[in-house]
Motif scaffolding. Structure first.
Motif, short mmCIF file in Angstrom:
data_model
loop_
_atom_site.label_atom_id
_atom_site.label_comp_id
_atom_site.label_asym_id
_atom_site.label_seq_id
_atom_site.Cartn_x
_atom_site.Cartn_y
_atom_site.Cartn_z
N TYR A 1 -11.88 -1.55 4.29
CA TYR A 1 -12.39 -1.73 5.64
C TYR A 1 -13.48 -2.81 5.69
N ASP A 2 -13.65 -3.36 6.88
CA ASP A 2 -14.76 -4.29 7.11
C ASP A 2 -16.08 -3.54 6.92
N ARG A 3 -17.16 -4.28 6.82
CA ARG A 3 -18.46 -3.68 6.50
C ARG A 3 -18.92 -2.66 7.54
N ALA A 4 -18.62 -2.91 8.80
CA ALA A 4 -19.09 -1.99 9.85
C ALA A 4 -18.44 -0.62 9.73
N ARG B 1 -11.32 -7.40 2.66
CA ARG B 1 -11.54 -6.51 3.79
C ARG B 1 -10.62 -6.88 4.95
N ILE B 2 -10.27 -5.87 5.74
CA ILE B 2 -9.51 -6.13 6.96
C ILE B 2 -10.41 -6.82 7.98
N PRO B 3 -9.83 -7.45 9.01
CA PRO B 3 -10.66 -8.11 10.02
C PRO B 3 -11.61 -7.13 10.70
N ALA B 4 -12.83 -7.58 10.95
CA ALA B 4 -13.83 -6.76 11.62
C ALA B 4 -13.52 -6.73 13.12
N ARG B 5 -13.23 -5.56 13.64
CA ARG B 5 -12.93 -5.41 15.06
C ARG B 5 -13.54 -4.10 15.56
N SER B 6 -13.96 -4.10 16.80
CA SER B 6 -14.41 -2.87 17.45
C SER B 6 -13.49 -2.60 18.63
N MET C 1 -7.30 2.86 2.48
CA MET C 1 -7.43 3.13 3.90
C MET C 1 -8.27 4.37 4.22
N GLN C 2 -9.03 4.83 3.25
CA GLN C 2 -9.88 6.01 3.48
C GLN C 2 -11.25 5.74 2.86
N VAL C 3 -12.28 5.92 3.68
CA VAL C 3 -13.62 5.51 3.22
C VAL C 3 -14.44 6.66 2.66
N ALA D 1 -6.20 0.03 13.60
CA ALA D 1 -7.05 -0.30 12.45
C ALA D 1 -6.28 -0.15 11.15
N ILE D 2 -5.53 0.93 11.01
CA ILE D 2 -4.72 1.13 9.82
C ILE D 2 -3.63 0.07 9.73
N GLY D 3 -3.03 -0.25 10.87
CA GLY D 3 -1.99 -1.29 10.88
C GLY D 3 -2.50 -2.64 10.45
N SER D 4 -3.80 -2.89 10.64
CA SER D 4 -4.35 -4.20 10.28
C SER D 4 -4.50 -4.40 8.78
N PHE D 5 -4.22 -3.36 7.99
CA PHE D 5 -4.32 -3.51 6.53
C PHE D 5 -3.26 -4.46 5.98
N CYS D 6 -2.24 -4.76 6.77
CA CYS D 6 -1.25 -5.73 6.29
C CYS D 6 -1.68 -7.17 6.58
N GLU D 7 -2.72 -7.37 7.37
CA GLU D 7 -3.10 -8.72 7.77
C GLU D 7 -3.62 -9.57 6.61
N PRO D 8 -4.45 -9.04 5.72
CA PRO D 8 -4.84 -9.86 4.56
C PRO D 8 -3.66 -10.28 3.69
N LEU D 9 -2.54 -9.55 3.81
CA LEU D 9 -1.34 -9.89 3.05
C LEU D 9 -0.47 -10.92 3.77
#
Length: 345
Positions: free
Chosen positions: A108-111, A124-129, A87-89, A136-144
């Motif tokens: 993180y997503d590519r962007a 990668r987590i879903p790409a969202r702006s 969670m840290q780039v 954004a950090i909370g979305s790290f559980c989504e691929p799981l």
């Protein structure tokens, strides 16, 4: 999907961002109470969250350089996780993650990726702006296969810290805490403007307390603020710890601060925040739960310094230019304070 046996979370800093990870920990614990959670966290940041129940913490001392990384790798030697949530780039964290063995490496997503982040992750987590950092950090559980639908902190605070805070702020006088410093100096408001807002709160019958860390820079800033005050506030600068600050926040009604770690600690404690935003976008990095009391000059800053409205610049752009915080007038802060005070009557 079946529950993972083990998950490693890598977010070492900073204080504000570490508070944003806590709701993710709660989400994972609620869904998979038997899953082992290991969090690699910074030395300072561990003092705030290192007693969260049900989490194994491994300290990364970034000041130790390569030796700090090797120490983390030695601690994890022979272990492999079902998933690493990277969670840290920053380059340092990407390098640190190389020595962490995991089947799934979620980043993180590519962007939002940078500093070779894409080389150390395989999902990668879903790409969202347009997301707040916490989301954004909370979305790290989504691929799981999970979704963070609720946000809960409950960061432990000791009875000792609460007793100390009660000694500093006894009784039930409405209290304004002022944390004037950010780790990004260009986000700081002018000391004389803090003083004017603090004097106004004091004339309204509020108790005002100045808080901050023990560093020479924070002490110097506090002294400059104090020198400009006509009505002397309580000076607690350098006297608290992270846990004691959480206890102080729990006894206060409002925190006045720029975009900083204490802003997010206050939000986690349930304390309202009068945030000062010009250099950063409050919708991305302001107090997550309630931004009604913030002063938002981010769009004005974008137009002045970047010659575009905020809607036309990349999400998350920092406008850290000398003088940017001067866009926030004392009267605007006083108006937000008065509005909050009225809401409490």
């Amino acid at each position: 999907m079946s529950a993972p046996v083990s998950i490693c979370l890598l977010r070492t800093s900073a204080i504000g961002d570490v508070t944003h990870v806590v709701p993710l920990v709660r989400t994972l614990q609620q869904a998979w109470p038997q899953t082992t959670l290991t969090w690699i966290v910074g030395k300072l940041e561990r003092k705030l969250v290192g007693d969260l129940p049900g989490v194994e913490f491994i300290t990364f001392d970034k000041s130790a350089g390569w030796a700090g990384m090797r120490e983390v790798w030695r601690t994890l030697q022979g272990r492999r996780f079902d998933a690493l949530l990277q969670m840290q780039v920053a380059m340092r964290s990407n390098l640190l993650s190389v020595g962490i063995r995991a089947d799934r490496r979620i980043g993180y997503d590519r962007a939002r990726a940078k500093d070779l982040h894409g080389l150390v992750v395989n999902e990668r987590i879903p790409a969202r702006s347009g997301e707040h950092v916490l989301d954004a950090i909370g979305s790290f559980c989504e691929p799981l296969g999970l979704k963070q639908t609720g946000v809960r902190w409950d960061i432990p605070v000791s009875d000792e810290a609460r007793a100390w805070a009660a000694e500093q702020l006894p009784g039930d006088t409405p209290t304004l805490l002022v944390s004037p410093g950010s780790s990004h100096a260009l986000r700081n408001w002018r000391p004389e403007r803090y003083a004017a807002a603090m004097d106004h709160a004091a004339t309204r019958g509020w108790r005002v307390a100045l808080v901050g860390g023990p560093s020479p820079a924070e002490r110097a800033l506090a002294d400059t603020v104090l020198a400009a005050c006509k009505l002397a506030p309580l000076d607690l600068t350098g006297k608290d710890t992270l846990k004691k600050l959480m206890a102080l926040l729990d006894r206060a009604q409002l925190l006045l601060t720029p975009d900083s770690g204490p802003m997010h600690m206050a939000n986690a404690a349930g304390t309202k925040v009068l945030g000062l935003h010009a250099a950063s976008n409050p919708d991305r990095s302001g107090p997550y739960s309630d931004r009604r009391w913030c002063v938002d000059k981010y769009d004005e800053a974008a137009r002045k310094y970047l010659h575009k409205p905020a809607a036309d610049i990349p999400w998350g752009t920092k406008i850290e230019y000398p003088g940017v915080m001067d866009l926030i007038a004392v009267d605007e802060v006083i108006e937000r304070f008065d509005a909050f005070a009225k809401s409490q009557e």
